[in-house]
Design an enzyme around this catalytic site. Structure first.
Site, PDB file in Angstrom:
ATOM      1  N   CYS A   1      32.940 -17.726 -21.297  1.00 53.04           N
ATOM      2  CA  CYS A   1      34.033 -18.321 -22.049  1.00 53.04           C
ATOM      3  C   CYS A   1      33.438 -19.304 -23.040  1.00 53.04           C
ATOM      4  O   CYS A   1      32.258 -19.653 -22.964  1.00 53.04           O
ATOM      5  CB  CYS A   1      35.005 -19.054 -21.128  1.00 53.04           C
ATOM      6  SG  CYS A   1      35.880 -17.987 -19.973  1.00 53.04           S
TER       7      CYS A   1
ATOM      8  N   GLY B   1      34.194 -14.822 -25.585  1.00 52.56           N
ATOM      9  CA  GLY B   1      35.384 -14.363 -24.889  1.00 52.56           C
ATOM     10  C   GLY B   1      36.406 -13.844 -25.866  1.00 52.56           C
ATOM     11  O   GLY B   1      36.774 -14.561 -26.796  1.00 52.56           O
TER      12      GLY B   1
ATOM     13  N   ASN C   1      34.208 -23.274 -18.884  1.00 44.49           N
ATOM     14  CA  ASN C   1      33.273 -22.167 -19.042  1.00 44.49           C
ATOM     15  C   ASN C   1      32.392 -22.148 -17.810  1.00 44.49           C
ATOM     16  O   ASN C   1      31.712 -23.129 -17.511  1.00 44.49           O
ATOM     17  CB  ASN C   1      32.418 -22.350 -20.303  1.00 44.49           C
ATOM     18  CG  ASN C   1      31.241 -21.382 -20.348  1.00 44.49           C
ATOM     19  OD1 ASN C   1      31.326 -20.269 -19.866  1.00 44.49           O
ATOM     20  ND2 ASN C   1      30.135 -21.827 -20.918  1.00 44.49           N
ATOM     21  N   GLY C   2      32.395 -21.028 -17.085  1.00 43.75           N
ATOM     22  CA  GLY C   2      31.552 -20.927 -15.904  1.00 43.75           C
ATOM     23  C   GLY C   2      32.305 -20.336 -14.735  1.00 43.75           C
ATOM     24  O   GLY C   2      33.294 -19.625 -14.897  1.00 43.75           O
TER      25      GLY C   2
ATOM     26  N   TYR D   1      20.875 -13.098 -24.629  1.00 42.48           N
ATOM     27  CA  TYR D   1      22.003 -12.282 -25.083  1.00 42.48           C
ATOM     28  C   TYR D   1      23.257 -13.069 -25.449  1.00 42.48           C
ATOM     29  O   TYR D   1      23.879 -12.812 -26.471  1.00 42.48           O
ATOM     30  CB  TYR D   1      22.349 -11.250 -23.999  1.00 42.48           C
ATOM     31  CG  TYR D   1      23.585 -10.430 -24.295  1.00 42.48           C
ATOM     32  CD1 TYR D   1      23.632  -9.556 -25.377  1.00 42.48           C
ATOM     33  CD2 TYR D   1      24.717 -10.526 -23.489  1.00 42.48           C
ATOM     34  CE1 TYR D   1      24.768  -8.801 -25.651  1.00 42.48           C
ATOM     35  CE2 TYR D   1      25.853  -9.770 -23.754  1.00 42.48           C
ATOM     36  CZ  TYR D   1      25.876  -8.915 -24.840  1.00 42.48           C
ATOM     37  OH  TYR D   1      26.984  -8.177 -25.108  1.00 42.48           O
TER      38      TYR D   1
END
Length: 483
Positions: free
Chosen positions: A16, A42, A117-118, A257
């Site tokens: 995210c 996201g 995020n996570g 990535y």
């Protein structure tokens, strides 16, 4: 209709993206721009919550940033000098509107918005305990656990309540939060997930990556530290360190990535890091070839590094169609195999009769790699050698990246020779652990104290997998009962 492009189903999906700004009359507009820069993290849903001095204003929807916030009437409602935003790819919780962040709640001290995020590795355990005590959950996300922990905290101030919650959760996370008079940024004690601090004039900004600062012309100040809590209000910025210091384990896949190539991550240019990984690949697994071809788009920097080091021409042997979203025709068996060509097409004029080195960032299930190799062969390539700018992905991630189960990961089922046979290439090689670490500026992987989180390669999980362990225990008990 197909809900996912057939080519995208074999990728490690982004986690995210979060963004926050304080002290700017166009806070929501800047947040929308920041989220646009973080769209790669996201694409399922996006949301913004702002505060205008009197009330909180929110808009959330499924879809991409440009579609959700392009309408003037939407942005006109998001007034205020402070805002936080979120781009979602669901690793926990269903893809429904009630799970779209930022989450918002009216707590004892007032309104509170939170974006994450996570992944919290003990969220299910905490949720069961909170529900038993009477908490009523409105979503199925792990993020909401934090709000309930704050609501029931034996503390007075917002920050005290938040720290009380943080000391109960486990996992990899970056949070941005907002009250009526401050925004807050938090990073997990091991610093697995990224969070940066920037400034635009007198306005402070928090974001997942520096590219979200660049888009609004903000200056990068620094990374938020592992385990740090930053509080921004009318008095400026203050930093709290509620956790004891420990060895940082930043996610290595951000470099490989996930992060955008133009971002600076933990002091390192993502683009340069990927080129260096490509150079290490060329040193470790050189093969005589006529050209180096990236698998677009994520394989481009590593392919450039490989080509430069090997002194082999770099060519765009595969062309990507950037205007393809969801597949627009029914996926019948007769046309399903054509799905790959909707997004990528072989550059036949350059590939015919050539010995080709294909460079990609990773292999997940292997289905995409097999399609790419086959496409290049059909275009007339004489040889197809595949080089991967990461070690073999043998283990799932439980820290906010949506990966398949171990049984679905090709590298967990086959050795390199077996993978090459399944993919159909003439040779296959991955960058070594030491080569990957050298590209990050380290002499190699320190087995005693690894410098990064590389659990998807090694199975070395630096944060307890509480919920996963509970699931395994349940499975074992059920298996014993069945016997």
């Amino acid at each position: 209709m197909m809900t996912t492009h057939p080519f995208d189903d074999d990728r490690l999906h982004e986690e995210c993206g979060v963004y926050a700004i304080y002290g700017n009359a166009d806070a929501a507009k800047h947040t929308a721009l920041g989220l646009h820069a973080l769209q790669h993290r996201g694409q399922e849903a996006s949301g913004i919550v702002s505060f205008d001095g009197e009330q909180f204003n929110a808009h959330r929807d499924n879809g991409q940033v440009g579609d959700i916030f392009a309408k003037p009437r939407v942005m006109d409602r998001l007034k205020g000098h402070a805002a936080i935003g979120h781009n979602r790819y669901s690793t926990e919780g269903d893809t429904v509107l009630r799970n779209v962040q930022p989450l918002f709640a009216d707590l004892e001290f007032g309104g509170f918005a939170l974006a994450h995020n996570g992944n919290l590795t003990n969220a299910r355990k905490l949720r069961r305990e909170l529900v038993h005590r009477g908490s009523l959950f409105q979503s199925t996300t792990d993020t909401e656990v934090v709000i309930h922990l704050m609501a029931t905290a034996p503390a007075n101030t917002v920050i005290e309540r938040l720290i009380h919650a943080l000391r109960q959760i486990e996992g990899a996370y970056s949070f941005v939060a907002m009250t009526s008079d401050q925004i807050i940024g938090v990073r997990d004690p091991l610093g697995v997930r990224p969070l940066v601090l920037g400034k635009l004039g007198d306005s402070y900004i928090l974001a997942s990556e520096t590219c979200a600062l660049d888009i609004v012309g903000a200056d990068f100040i620094r990374d938020v530290g592992a385990g740090e809590v930053v509080v921004i209000d009318d008095n400026g910025l203050r930093s709290l360190r509620p956790f004891p210091p420990c060895q940082q384990r930043f996610c290595i896949f951000e470099h490989i990535y996930f992060a955008r190539p133009d971002s600076i991550v933990e002091g390192t240019s993502v683009y340069e890091a990927r080129k260096r990984i490509g150079a290490e690949l060329a040193r470790e697994s050189h093969v005589d070839a006529d050209m180096v071809v990236p698998v677009p788009d994520s394989g481009v920097p590593a392919a450039l590094g490989y080509a430069n080091q090997a002194n082999i021409p770099f060519e765009l042997g595969i062309i990507r169609n950037h205007y393809v979203g969801r597949t627009f025709i029914e996926p019948s068996d007769s046309i399903r195999h054509l799905g790959v060509k909707l997004k990528h097409n072989a550059n036949r004029a350059y590939l015919r009769g050539k010995r080709v080195v294909l460079v990609d960032d990773s292999i997940v299930r292997g289905t995409t790699s097999a399609k790419i190799v086959n496409m290049v062969r059909q275009a007339g390539a004489a040889e197809v050698h595949m080089r991967i700018a990461a070690p073999p992905t043998r283990h799932p991630c439980f820290y906010g990246i949506d990966t398949p189960s171990e049984a679905e990961l090709l590298a967990s089922q086959y050795d390199v020779a077996g993978m090459a046979e399944r993919i159909g290439c003439d040779s296959l090689a991955f960058v070594s652990f030491d080569g990957m670490y050298r590209a990050m500026g380290e002499p190699g992987r320190n087995a005693a104290e690894p410098q990064f989180c590389d659990a998807c390669f090694t199975g070395d999980y630096p944060i307890r997998l509480v919920d996963q362990e509970d699931r395994e225990n349940c499975r074992q008990q059920l298996s014993l009962l069945a016997e």
